[in-house]
Motif scaffolding. Sequence first.
Motif, short mmCIF file in Angstrom:
data_model
loop_
_atom_site.label_atom_id
_atom_site.label_comp_id
_atom_site.label_asym_id
_atom_site.label_seq_id
_atom_site.Cartn_x
_atom_site.Cartn_y
_atom_site.Cartn_z
N THR A 115 -3.21 -28.35 39.99
CA THR A 115 -4.61 -27.97 40.20
C THR A 115 -5.08 -28.33 41.60
O THR A 115 -5.73 -27.53 42.30
CB THR A 115 -5.50 -28.65 39.14
OG1 THR A 115 -5.28 -28.03 37.87
CG2 THR A 115 -6.97 -28.55 39.49
N ASP A 119 -5.88 -25.59 44.67
CA ASP A 119 -7.21 -25.60 45.26
C ASP A 119 -7.12 -25.83 46.77
O ASP A 119 -7.78 -25.15 47.57
CB ASP A 119 -8.05 -26.68 44.60
CG ASP A 119 -9.51 -26.61 44.97
OD1 ASP A 119 -9.90 -25.69 45.71
OD2 ASP A 119 -10.28 -27.49 44.54
N SER A 123 -7.77 -22.34 47.51
CA SER A 123 -9.12 -22.42 46.90
C SER A 123 -9.15 -21.82 45.50
O SER A 123 -10.17 -21.29 45.06
CB SER A 123 -10.16 -21.72 47.79
OG SER A 123 -10.24 -22.35 49.04
N LYS A 125 -9.59 -22.39 41.83
CA LYS A 125 -10.19 -23.43 41.00
C LYS A 125 -9.63 -23.34 39.57
O LYS A 125 -9.49 -22.24 39.02
CB LYS A 125 -11.71 -23.27 40.94
CG LYS A 125 -12.38 -23.22 42.31
CD LYS A 125 -12.23 -24.54 43.06
CE LYS A 125 -12.97 -24.49 44.40
NZ LYS A 125 -12.77 -25.72 45.20
N THR A 126 -9.33 -24.49 38.98
CA THR A 126 -8.89 -24.53 37.59
C THR A 126 -10.10 -24.51 36.67
O THR A 126 -11.02 -25.31 36.82
CB THR A 126 -8.06 -25.81 37.32
OG1 THR A 126 -6.81 -25.71 38.01
CG2 THR A 126 -7.77 -25.98 35.83
N THR A 127 -10.11 -23.58 35.71
CA THR A 127 -11.23 -23.47 34.77
C THR A 127 -10.89 -24.05 33.40
O THR A 127 -11.77 -24.44 32.65
CB THR A 127 -11.67 -22.00 34.62
OG1 THR A 127 -10.50 -21.18 34.38
CG2 THR A 127 -12.35 -21.51 35.89
N ASP A 142 -9.33 -19.57 38.44
CA ASP A 142 -10.45 -18.65 38.64
C ASP A 142 -10.17 -17.68 39.78
O ASP A 142 -10.84 -17.70 40.82
CB ASP A 142 -11.72 -19.47 38.91
CG ASP A 142 -12.97 -18.61 38.84
OD1 ASP A 142 -12.88 -17.48 38.33
OD2 ASP A 142 -14.04 -19.07 39.29
N ARG A 185 -14.03 -34.60 41.76
CA ARG A 185 -13.90 -33.31 41.06
C ARG A 185 -14.09 -33.54 39.57
O ARG A 185 -13.57 -34.50 39.00
CB ARG A 185 -12.53 -32.69 41.35
CG ARG A 185 -12.32 -31.31 40.75
CD ARG A 185 -11.04 -30.68 41.27
NE ARG A 185 -9.86 -31.50 40.96
CZ ARG A 185 -9.22 -31.43 39.80
NH1 ARG A 185 -9.68 -30.65 38.83
NH2 ARG A 185 -8.15 -32.17 39.60
N ARG A 187 -15.15 -31.26 35.60
CA ARG A 187 -15.64 -30.09 34.87
C ARG A 187 -16.72 -30.50 33.87
O ARG A 187 -17.06 -29.75 32.97
CB ARG A 187 -14.48 -29.38 34.15
CG ARG A 187 -13.47 -28.77 35.10
CD ARG A 187 -12.68 -27.67 34.42
NE ARG A 187 -11.97 -28.12 33.24
CZ ARG A 187 -10.74 -28.64 33.26
NH1 ARG A 187 -10.11 -28.77 34.42
NH2 ARG A 187 -10.14 -29.01 32.15
N THR A 208 -10.28 -37.12 40.26
CA THR A 208 -11.05 -36.32 39.32
C THR A 208 -11.33 -37.11 38.05
O THR A 208 -10.55 -37.98 37.65
CB THR A 208 -10.30 -35.03 38.96
OG1 THR A 208 -11.09 -34.24 38.08
CG2 THR A 208 -8.97 -35.33 38.30
#
Length: 421
Positions: A115, A119, A123, A125-127, A142, A185, A187, A208
Amino acid sequence: MALACQQNSYLRELTSKVVSCKPVQITVSQNGKKTKVQCHEVVLEDTVLFPEGGGQPDDRGQIGESEVLKVERRGATAVHYTLGELTPGSEVNMKVDWERRFDHMQQHSGQHLITAVADSLYSFKTTSWSLGGDLISTIELDTAAVSQEQVDEIERTVNEKIRQQITVTPRLFPDKTDPQLQQFRARGLPDDHEGPVRVLDIEGIDATLCCGTHVSNLAHLQAIKILGCDKGKKSKSNLMFVAGGRVLKYLGRSYQVERELTGILKGPLDKHVELSDKAIKGFKSYQKNCQTLLKDVAMLEAEVYKAKAEKDPVFCHFRKDADADYMNILVTQIVAVNPDVVCMVSVGDDKESGLMVLAGPQDIVATMGPKLAEILEAKGATTGGRFRGKVNKMSQGAKAEKMLLEYVASLKGAGEAQAES
């Protein structure tokens, strides 16, 4: 405070005190089926068993002599479901299923690394992500597309980081209101999150929010293989990978399949696609020829019936190697020759599953269709004046045929008696 398993992911055993234990019923998956199990809901002061989170499944193991069926998080508490009863206030020893745990650690840390690199490089992004129940884990990115060149570069970079033996460290922050958390980072946290917040720091690569268990050094990942990237839902892409021990398992399984296919296809690996395509085309051609021949056989069976001077009022026919087309052609031809005939045709395995159709006078079809279906354990309905069913017990075919013959004979007898009177 964080659970013991979160403070030290390499901890395999722990002694703790039982806070509570009560009987409950839960639903667990056994051999792919949902099963209700009577067990006990156990809360301990601390635990070495991870209760799932961050996309990582829960641990398995033992508490004392009792097997742990499931562990879930309830606020800041880990709730264990055990087959055996435990005494509140007693000290118990826990053991984690280490093979399962370490596999989850490798896949989860591997996901964090992929991930971060995806990124950083592109760039992407992991959703979301899924650890995978068998071998392959998936990361949803994404982005609408990821090229093979990009996949190769991500794979090359993550394995380079593994070789650099970079440290992975969990850091704890007092609670979710700590302003320092804004720099990492994330979610988002679960709505019911309580207590300290854990940040996983891959030195110089990524930091993260994460509650899961992880390796302490990227070297423990051994290697990562990115298998490919497929189109996902809503302009997203699914990146598939294996890490650590799963790389070896996947390689071993692939080699076994390669050996078996080499024997079946009579050719080396680099010819498998070509030979498989040739075999499939040949099989489809063979299938088409067989279907044509079966249609001809159906027509011939109908001609045999047509040639009889005295046509039986009931026509029963079974063919093991036939299909629905054969069955429908034969029924249509028989009924065309004799509209009053009661016609039952079945095809498929002579012991287990298959298909059947009953045609003839509407009152007989309406009466006998469901009765024959009951004997044959078939699911079906009447459409277009015919009863069609999917049979699960073709071994009862003779019994069904006998019932049909006796019923039609009884109607004939009743009709003759009425005429005489």
